[in-house]
Structure formats: structure tokens, C-alpha cells
Design a protein around this motif. Structure first.
Motif, PDB file in Angstrom:
ATOM      1  N   THR A 108       0.885  -1.034  -0.061  1.00 49.60           N
ATOM      2  CA  THR A 108       0.055   0.044  -0.055  1.00 49.60           C
ATOM      3  C   THR A 108       0.704   1.213  -0.024  1.00 49.60           C
ATOM      4  O   THR A 108       0.429   2.475   0.773  1.00 49.60           O
ATOM      5  CB  THR A 108      -0.835  -0.022   1.155  1.00 49.60           C
ATOM      6  N   ILE A 109       1.786   1.046  -0.663  1.00 49.83           N
ATOM      7  CA  ILE A 109       2.892   2.289  -0.941  1.00 49.83           C
ATOM      8  C   ILE A 109       3.629   2.582   0.710  1.00 49.83           C
ATOM      9  O   ILE A 109       4.919   2.530   0.474  1.00 49.83           O
ATOM     10  CB  ILE A 109       2.284   3.705  -1.156  1.00 49.83           C
ATOM     11  N   ILE A 110       2.972   3.040   1.562  1.00 49.48           N
ATOM     12  CA  ILE A 110       3.620   2.926   2.851  1.00 49.48           C
ATOM     13  C   ILE A 110       2.648   2.052   3.837  1.00 49.48           C
ATOM     14  O   ILE A 110       1.723   2.526   3.724  1.00 49.48           O
ATOM     15  CB  ILE A 110       4.016   4.378   3.392  1.00 49.48           C
ATOM     16  N   GLU A 111       3.427   1.176   4.523  1.00 52.87           N
ATOM     17  CA  GLU A 111       2.693   0.450   5.232  1.00 52.87           C
ATOM     18  C   GLU A 111       2.221   1.086   6.698  1.00 52.87           C
ATOM     19  O   GLU A 111       3.046   2.049   6.886  1.00 52.87           O
ATOM     20  CB  GLU A 111       3.312  -0.991   5.475  1.00 52.87           C
ATOM     21  N   PRO A 112       1.126   0.717   7.278  1.00 53.43           N
ATOM     22  CA  PRO A 112       0.858   1.245   8.393  1.00 53.43           C
ATOM     23  C   PRO A 112       1.861   1.466   9.472  1.00 53.43           C
ATOM     24  O   PRO A 112       1.774   2.212  10.369  1.00 53.43           O
ATOM     25  CB  PRO A 112      -0.236   0.367   9.084  1.00 53.43           C
ATOM     26  N   ASP A 113       3.131   0.301   9.499  1.00 49.25           N
ATOM     27  CA  ASP A 113       3.990   0.681  10.506  1.00 49.25           C
ATOM     28  C   ASP A 113       5.231   1.636   9.819  1.00 49.25           C
ATOM     29  O   ASP A 113       6.135   1.821  10.637  1.00 49.25           O
ATOM     30  CB  ASP A 113       4.785  -0.882  10.706  1.00 49.25           C
ATOM     31  N   GLY A 114       4.813   2.388   8.704  1.00 48.54           N
ATOM     32  CA  GLY A 114       5.864   3.376   8.233  1.00 48.54           C
ATOM     33  C   GLY A 114       6.740   2.774   7.243  1.00 48.54           C
ATOM     34  O   GLY A 114       7.469   3.387   6.729  1.00 48.54           O
ATOM     35  N   THR A 115       6.696   1.342   6.831  1.00 49.29           N
ATOM     36  CA  THR A 115       7.770   0.791   6.131  1.00 49.29           C
ATOM     37  C   THR A 115       7.188   1.034   4.533  1.00 49.29           C
ATOM     38  O   THR A 115       5.998   1.224   4.133  1.00 49.29           O
ATOM     39  CB  THR A 115       7.690  -0.769   6.069  1.00 49.29           C
ATOM     40  N   ILE A 116       8.281   1.606   3.735  1.00 48.13           N
ATOM     41  CA  ILE A 116       7.980   2.047   2.405  1.00 48.13           C
ATOM     42  C   ILE A 116       8.292   0.851   1.522  1.00 48.13           C
ATOM     43  O   ILE A 116       9.131   0.281   1.518  1.00 48.13           O
ATOM     44  CB  ILE A 116       9.108   3.071   1.953  1.00 48.13           C
ATOM     45  N   SER A 117       6.981   0.464   1.070  1.00 41.16           N
ATOM     46  CA  SER A 117       6.859  -0.806   0.386  1.00 41.16           C
ATOM     47  C   SER A 117       6.762  -0.747  -1.156  1.00 41.16           C
ATOM     48  O   SER A 117       6.546  -1.823  -1.798  1.00 41.16           O
ATOM     49  CB  SER A 117       5.836  -1.674   1.025  1.00 41.16           C
ATOM     50  N   VAL A 118       6.740   0.488  -1.898  1.00 45.54           N
ATOM     51  CA  VAL A 118       6.035   0.584  -3.031  1.00 45.54           C
ATOM     52  C   VAL A 118       7.091   0.016  -4.052  1.00 45.54           C
ATOM     53  O   VAL A 118       6.811  -0.377  -5.289  1.00 45.54           O
ATOM     54  CB  VAL A 118       6.239   1.949  -3.470  1.00 45.54           C
ATOM     55  N   ASN A 119       8.301  -0.161  -3.895  1.00 47.28           N
ATOM     56  CA  ASN A 119       9.392  -0.724  -4.904  1.00 47.28           C
ATOM     57  C   ASN A 119       9.634  -2.004  -4.810  1.00 47.28           C
ATOM     58  O   ASN A 119      10.401  -2.660  -4.111  1.00 47.28           O
ATOM     59  CB  ASN A 119      10.809   0.263  -4.787  1.00 47.28           C
ATOM     60  N   VAL A 154      -0.627   7.179   8.079  1.00 48.15           N
ATOM     61  CA  VAL A 154       0.667   7.033   8.456  1.00 48.15           C
ATOM     62  C   VAL A 154       1.356   8.202   8.041  1.00 48.15           C
ATOM     63  O   VAL A 154       2.306   8.673   8.560  1.00 48.15           O
ATOM     64  CB  VAL A 154       1.208   5.823   7.960  1.00 48.15           C
ATOM     65  N   ALA A 155       1.133   8.970   6.748  1.00 44.41           N
ATOM     66  CA  ALA A 155       1.724   9.930   6.205  1.00 44.41           C
ATOM     67  C   ALA A 155       1.489  11.475   6.925  1.00 44.41           C
ATOM     68  O   ALA A 155       2.139  12.496   6.969  1.00 44.41           O
ATOM     69  CB  ALA A 155       1.613  10.288   4.772  1.00 44.41           C
ATOM     70  N   GLY A 156       0.172  11.301   7.621  1.00 38.42           N
ATOM     71  CA  GLY A 156      -0.124  12.517   8.331  1.00 38.42           C
ATOM     72  C   GLY A 156       0.017  13.986   7.378  1.00 38.42           C
ATOM     73  O   GLY A 156      -0.558  13.672   6.175  1.00 38.42           O
ATOM     74  N   ARG A 207       2.081  14.993   5.727  1.00 39.15           N
ATOM     75  CA  ARG A 207       3.085  14.750   4.550  1.00 39.15           C
ATOM     76  C   ARG A 207       2.273  14.155   3.497  1.00 39.15           C
ATOM     77  O   ARG A 207       2.858  13.744   2.646  1.00 39.15           O
ATOM     78  CB  ARG A 207       4.168  13.909   4.958  1.00 39.15           C
ATOM     79  N   TYR A 208       0.909  13.802   3.553  1.00 40.84           N
ATOM     80  CA  TYR A 208       0.400  12.898   2.731  1.00 40.84           C
ATOM     81  C   TYR A 208       0.380  13.445   1.430  1.00 40.84           C
ATOM     82  O   TYR A 208       0.350  12.844   0.089  1.00 40.84           O
ATOM     83  CB  TYR A 208      -0.977  12.503   3.066  1.00 40.84           C
ATOM     84  N   ASN A 209       0.187  14.717   1.161  1.00 36.00           N
ATOM     85  CA  ASN A 209       0.156  15.360  -0.235  1.00 36.00           C
ATOM     86  C   ASN A 209       1.157  15.416  -0.709  1.00 36.00           C
ATOM     87  O   ASN A 209       1.167  15.048  -1.997  1.00 36.00           O
ATOM     88  CB  ASN A 209      -0.371  16.934   0.280  1.00 36.00           C
ATOM     89  N   GLU A 210       2.459  15.475  -0.041  1.00 38.65           N
ATOM     90  CA  GLU A 210       3.713  15.261  -0.733  1.00 38.65           C
ATOM     91  C   GLU A 210       3.940  13.848  -1.245  1.00 38.65           C
ATOM     92  O   GLU A 210       4.375  13.615  -2.391  1.00 38.65           O
ATOM     93  CB  GLU A 210       4.800  15.649   0.473  1.00 38.65           C
ATOM     94  N   VAL A 211       3.291  12.917  -0.236  1.00 40.98           N
ATOM     95  CA  VAL A 211       3.629  11.354  -0.601  1.00 40.98           C
ATOM     96  C   VAL A 211       2.749  11.135  -1.912  1.00 40.98           C
ATOM     97  O   VAL A 211       3.236  10.477  -2.652  1.00 40.98           O
ATOM     98  CB  VAL A 211       3.191  10.582   0.428  1.00 40.98           C
ATOM     99  N   SER A 212       1.558  11.592  -2.001  1.00 44.55           N
ATOM    100  CA  SER A 212       0.765  11.252  -3.080  1.00 44.55           C
ATOM    101  C   SER A 212       1.295  11.873  -4.290  1.00 44.55           C
ATOM    102  O   SER A 212       1.293  11.154  -5.354  1.00 44.55           O
ATOM    103  CB  SER A 212      -0.604  11.824  -2.622  1.00 44.55           C
ATOM    104  N   THR A 213       1.755  13.112  -4.158  1.00 45.45           N
ATOM    105  CA  THR A 213       2.070  13.744  -5.512  1.00 45.45           C
ATOM    106  C   THR A 213       3.388  13.069  -6.014  1.00 45.45           C
ATOM    107  O   THR A 213       3.509  12.832  -7.116  1.00 45.45           O
ATOM    108  CB  THR A 213       2.569  15.332  -5.129  1.00 45.45           C
ATOM    109  N   ALA A 214       4.348  12.325  -5.244  1.00 45.01           N
ATOM    110  CA  ALA A 214       5.540  11.821  -5.607  1.00 45.01           C
ATOM    111  C   ALA A 214       5.078  10.632  -6.193  1.00 45.01           C
ATOM    112  O   ALA A 214       5.497  10.165  -7.234  1.00 45.01           O
ATOM    113  CB  ALA A 214       6.469  11.500  -4.363  1.00 45.01           C
ATOM    114  N   TYR A 215       3.957  10.041  -5.612  1.00 42.59           N
ATOM    115  CA  TYR A 215       3.399   8.749  -6.374  1.00 42.59           C
ATOM    116  C   TYR A 215       2.863   8.854  -7.523  1.00 42.59           C
ATOM    117  O   TYR A 215       3.282   8.048  -8.466  1.00 42.59           O
ATOM    118  CB  TYR A 215       2.577   7.926  -5.227  1.00 42.59           C
TER     119      TYR A 215
END
Length: 434
Positions: free
Chosen positions: A225-236, A392-394, A396-404
Motif C-alpha cells: 500500500t505504498i507506505i505500510e501502517p508501520d511506516g515501511t516504504i513498500s512501493v518498490n 501514516v503520512a499525516g 505529509r500525505y499530499n507530498e507522498v501522493s504527489t510523488a506517487y
């Protein structure tokens, strides 16, 4: 159907079980004595996708009749990314010009500091009508920053008549099935004299809607899910690579080359004109497809989105109503929010616009189910929808989504390979989240 272990989804699953046990009987609604607000002027910033604007204007007029308040409806951009930018301009300037904002399910954490606490204005029995998980989603640091208005999940629309015409027994179960069915129908319809016909339309523009579509592909392939609930960045990972390669293969084959510029309404325009076999969109498109003037009226089916091998996945959407802390009429604005989110108003919107309610009892309402049967038939889709990583992004979500969505768009337009895009995206997300 993908089932997550997130608290939000667990609560919704419990709700579903409880709802199934409740007989379809009339539900008594809290009696509301509306105040006299003569002389008060309120402005609500609302969306204009599909019938949204018209339905909101009708509700505003009805509220004016009840209370004497004057309500102005401000049309905002269709693209959620652009709408958030506009909101932040107003709120950053502490502008009193907008009293009520229509806010996305992913924005409560971003906008909380600008919101009035609705626990101070909305009675407990009214709040209790809504899905507890949506109330929890909108509660930040013990404050109810927005009252739920309607919920959403991604759906697959299909031309039932064309599936039958070409010998398919039902909608596709997998993306591979969809790709082949779309190709067969597209070739057949073009050979029959419609060169404008396409197999599949969806949201490929560089905006929040692409985050939803791509998340659905990724999760359905088992790519996380891009970033997991525990904060793990899993997208790659290889499964996300596979999902993006699949989507890239559609562009210019079963999907128009211009699909990378489409949002919801561009996709709907092609499908509703009769020029596509399949469409990914939100529930609002159903009522429009079945309208009397729709070329595809009576020919449209709705199903869960296909699986990439790890199950079907539908992005969780939905919108709520927030009172601005900069409003000069906060109490009156809260009354307006209560009206717009009320049982009767959500019922009207469900019937006339196929907007999914956030009030549990409406999923047992015979009138709602008669107007939009899919709300009952696909209930599991809505209660098991996959949330974007906004929790999880709080802020910072807008930055996360824009990058994605930027990385995904680069793949879809052939600027970079999926492997290159995800490697860069992983590094960018680590920078954003550190």
C-alpha cells in the motif's frame, strides 16, 4: 476482495456484520428543530463532479427555506489536488469568505488546525448514525474536524449488452481477463463501424485520482500500500512493477492515448456516450449512466475491480464537511453541515445521484436500494475498500501522493520504465517521511 488489518477496515467489517443482522425496517431519526438564521449568509465550497454541484445547490436552497439563511455554493476544481491547493490558499490566509469546506477522506490530518470541533455543535445521536470508522477517521486529537457526507470506493462499470453480444458470461475476474475482453469488444465494435470505440477508460491524469487507480492495481497484484501502517516504504517491489507495466500496456491499445490526461469526468464522457466497454470510476457515475438521456441507459453493469492475483482492491474515497475556524458564523455553519449530512439529505443524494451514504441505516432503505441496487450488491466492496496511506503520512500525505502519482504518470507516458520510476520514488518517499 482484499481485506486489510487496518483499524479503519476492521471497524467497517464489524459494521457490515451488524448491518446484515438488522431487519430492513424504518429507522426513527432524531427530530431536529431548525433555528431562525435570517440575515446570515453562508458560503460552502463544494465539488462539481457529475451531479454534485446541482444536488448541493438544491440542498442549500432547502436549508434556506427551513432557516432563512442565505447559502452560496462556491464551485471548486474537479481535481482533488487542485481543490486542496485552493483550500490551503483560503485557510492559510485565515479567510472568513468560506464557512464550510467539502473535504476528502485523506485531508482531516492536513486541515485539522483550520477546523472547528463539531463535537461542540452536533448532538451525539446524530454523530452515532454514521459509520464509526468514518467518525474515527475525521477525529484528530479528540476533535471532530468534519462530519461525514458520502463514502466512495472504486468500481468497474461495464456494458452488459456488449459482454453478451461477444459471448462473455460476466464481467472480468482478473486484469488479464479485462484486457482480453476489452480487446475483443473494441475490435468488434470498430469493425462494426465505430472507429471511436475503446475497450477501457480510467483516470490517468497526473492528480490524486491516479493515486487511487494505481493503488488499486498495486494492491490487487500484492504490491502493498505504498507506505505500510508501520511506516515501511513498500512501493518498490516486483509486483508493483508488474502492475504498472500492465497499465502502461493499455495506453494506446485498449485505452485511448489521451487517457493519461483523463480524470473522472473525461472517462465517464466516453463511457456514457457508448464508446467504451469498461470504465473504472466512483459510484456517482451510476445514476448518470442510467439517466433518461443517457445513451447507455439500461445497458450498464457494475462489478468489483479485477484482481491481479492477490484479490480485488478498491480505493477508499469519500467526502465530509468541515466548518472553518475563520468563519464569522460558526454555529450557523454547523447547522448547515448538520442539514447536508442528515439522513434525509443523504437519502436524497443516494437516490438522485448514487452517492453512497455514511449513515448505516440507509443501506437497509428500500428506496435507496431500488434506485442504486449496487449499493447492496457490492456492499463488501465499500466496507473493505483500501485506504491511501494518509494516516501514516499525516500532514505529509499530499507530498507522498504527489510523488506517487507523478512517478506512475511518468511510467504511463513512457518517460521512464517502471523499475526506474519506483527506484526513484522509493528514495523520494524516504526523504519525505524521514
Amino acid at each position: 476482495m482484499v481485506r486489510t488489518r487496518w483499524g479503519l477496515m476492521t471497524l467497517l467489517s464489524v459494521i457490515a456484520c451488524l448491518v446484515c443482522l438488522v431487519p430492513a425496517t424504518a429507522v426513527a431519526q432524531p427530530a431536529i428543530e431548525w433555528p431562525d438564521l435570517t440575515g446570515v449568509t453562508l458560503t460552502v465550497a463544494a465539488g462539481a463532479v457529475g451531479q454534485e454541484l446541482q444536488l448541493t445547490k438544491e440542498a442549500a436552497a432547502a436549508f434556506s427555506e427551513l432557516t432563512g439563511a442565505r447559502v452560496e455554493v462556491l464551485e471548486t476544481p474537479d481535481l482533488a489536488t487542485d481543490r486542496l491547493g485552493l483550500y490551503l490558499q483560503y485557510l492559510g490566509a485565515r479567510s472568513p469568505d468560506i464557512d464550510v469546506y467539502q473535504v476528502d477522506v485523506i485531508w482531516p490530518g492536513i486541515l485539522a488546525e483550520h477546523a472547528v470541533d463539531l463535537f461542540q455543535y452536533v448532538p451525539e445521536e446524530e454523530i452515532a448514525q454514521h459509520f464509526p470508522a468514518t467518525i474515527a477517521n475525521n477525529t484528530i486529537d479528540g476533535r471532530l474536524v468534519a462530519l461525514p457526507w458520502f463514502t466512495d470506493a472504486g468500481l468497474l462499470y461495464y456494458r452488459a449488452d456488449l459482454l453478451e453480444k461477444y459471448g462473455f458470461s460476466g464481467p472480468p475476474a482478473t486484469w488479464e481477463d479485462l484486457t482480453e475482453m476489452a480487446r475483443v469488444i473494441q475490435e468488434g465494435e470498430r469493425a462494426a463501424g465505430n472507429p471511436s470505440f475503446w475497450g477501457f477508460v480510467w483516470q490517468g491524469n497526473r492528480y490524486e485520482g491516479l493515486t487511487c487507480d494505481a493503488l488499486e492495481w498495486q494492491v490487487s497484484f500484492g504490491g502493498g500500500t505504498i507506505i505500510e501502517p508501520d511506516g515501511t516504504i513498500s512501493v518498490n517491489n516486483p509486483r508493483t512493477v508488474e502492475a504498472l507495466k500492465m497499465a502502461r500496456s493499455w495506453v494506446g491499445t485498449i485505452s485511448p492515448p489521451g487517457v493519461t490526461t483523463y480524470a473522472e469526468e473525461e472517462a465517464r464522457a466516453i463511457f456514457q456516450s457508448g464508446n467504451a466497454a469498461f470504465m473504472r470510476n466512483w459510484p456517482y457515475a451510476y445514476a448518470l449512466a442510467q439517466a433518461e438521456d443517457s445513451p447507455v441507459r439500461g445497458k450498464v453493469g457494475v462489478a468489483p475491480l479485477p484482481s491481479g492475483g492477490a484479490g480485488s482492491a478498491a480505493a477508499l474515497g469519500g467526502w465530509s464537511l468541515m466548518v472553518s475556524r475563520y468563519s464569522r458564523n460558526q454555529e450557523a455553519a454547523a447547522w448547515l453541515v448538520r442539514y447536508l449530512a442528515s439522513y434525509e439529505e443523504q437519502k436524497r443524494r443516494a437516490i438522485e445521484g448514487s452517492f453512497n451514504p455514511t449513515i448505516e441505516a440507509l443501506y437497509d432503505d428500500a428506496d435507496v436500494l431500488a434506485a442504486s441496487p449496487f449499493m447492496g450488491q457490492l456492499y463488501d466492496v465499500f466496507i473493505n475498500a483500501v485506504p491511501r496511506p494518509s494516516a501514516v503520512a499525516g500532514e505529509r500525505y499530499n507530498e507522498v501522493s504527489t510523488a506517487y502519482f507523478t512517478a506512475v504518470h511518468q511510467v504511463l507516458t513512457g518517460q521512464v520504465t517502471a523499475e526506474q520510476a519506483l527506484t526513484r520514488l522509493e528514495a523520494e518517499l524516504r526523504r519525505i517521511m524521514r
